[in-house]
Motif scaffolding. Structure first.
Motif, PDB file in Angstrom:
ATOM      1  N   LEU A  92       0.829  -1.209   0.000  1.00 52.51           N
ATOM      2  CA  LEU A  92       0.000   0.000   0.000  1.00 52.51           C
ATOM      3  C   LEU A  92       0.862   1.257   0.000  1.00 52.51           C
ATOM      4  N   PHE A  93       1.935   1.234   0.789  1.00 54.17           N
ATOM      5  CA  PHE A  93       2.866   2.363   0.807  1.00 54.17           C
ATOM      6  C   PHE A  93       3.514   2.529  -0.572  1.00 54.17           C
ATOM      7  N   ALA A  94       3.913   1.412  -1.185  1.00 54.10           N
ATOM      8  CA  ALA A  94       4.528   1.470  -2.511  1.00 54.10           C
ATOM      9  C   ALA A  94       3.544   1.989  -3.552  1.00 54.10           C
ATOM     10  N   LYS A  99       2.194   6.386  -7.120  1.00 51.68           N
ATOM     11  CA  LYS A  99       1.260   7.419  -7.584  1.00 51.68           C
ATOM     12  C   LYS A  99       1.884   8.808  -7.500  1.00 51.68           C
ATOM     13  N   LEU A 100       2.850   8.986  -6.592  1.00 49.05           N
ATOM     14  CA  LEU A 100       3.554  10.262  -6.470  1.00 49.05           C
ATOM     15  C   LEU A 100       4.648  10.428  -7.524  1.00 49.05           C
ATOM     16  N   GLY A 101       4.884   9.392  -8.320  1.00 50.33           N
ATOM     17  CA  GLY A 101       5.848   9.490  -9.404  1.00 50.33           C
ATOM     18  C   GLY A 101       7.228   8.937  -9.101  1.00 50.33           C
ATOM     19  N   LEU A 102       7.412   8.319  -7.947  1.00 49.10           N
ATOM     20  CA  LEU A 102       8.700   7.714  -7.615  1.00 49.10           C
ATOM     21  C   LEU A 102       8.692   6.243  -8.019  1.00 49.10           C
ATOM     22  N   SER A 103       9.863   5.660  -8.094  1.00 50.86           N
ATOM     23  CA  SER A 103       9.959   4.247  -8.467  1.00 50.86           C
ATOM     24  C   SER A 103       9.646   3.369  -7.254  1.00 50.86           C
ATOM     25  N   LEU A 104       9.349   2.108  -7.516  1.00 49.46           N
ATOM     26  CA  LEU A 104       9.116   1.157  -6.427  1.00 49.46           C
ATOM     27  C   LEU A 104      10.383   0.932  -5.614  1.00 49.46           C
TER      28      LEU A 104
END
Length: 131
Positions: A92-94, A99-104
């Motif tokens: 869920l955090f990932a 969604k914020l545009g950062l990578s996993l």
């Protein structure tokens, strides 16, 4: 011990503990900061497995729980997510990080970085409330 005698931690005190632990964690991660988006810390064994489970969870959770447990890892076995740590919370955090545009990978590293101040905050609240 009666409940009325337990000391409750102040919010400002807890925030100070969290920020101090975050500062120490960031100082430890400082050499790694330039590669935060695309490198796993500290090795590729457990972090790579956890990243795979987080990626599957971040992919599958918006689609619903029906296919979440049937990850394509040990084909043809069903419900393979029940065989190991399912990592629903980190997934869920990932999902939010993605969604914020950062990578996993950055999401995993951010969870690793935040685990130190969150643990320090939990220890502070526990010891402070215990008197």
């Amino acid at each position: 011990m009666r409940a009325s005698r337990l000391a409750r931690p102040k919010a400002s005190e807890a925030a100070l503990v969290f920020l101090a632990a975050l500062g120490f964690a960031w100082a430890a991660f400082r050499p790694f900061a330039a590669r935060f988006q695309d490198h796993l810390a500290p090795n590729l064994y457990d972090p790579l497995l956890n990243l795979s489970l987080m990626a599957w969870g971040a992919h599958q959770l918006p689609l619903g729980w029906s296919g979440f447990w049937n990850a394509p890892f040990l084909y043809p076995a069903d419900t393979v997510m029940a065989l190991a740590d399912h990592n629903v919370g980190p997934a869920l955090f990932a999902l939010v990080v993605e969604k914020l545009g950062l990578s996993l990978t950055a999401g995993y590293n951010l969870q690793l970085l935040l685990s130190f101040p969150v643990a320090a905050l939990g220890a502070h609240v526990l010891f402070r409330s215990g008197g």
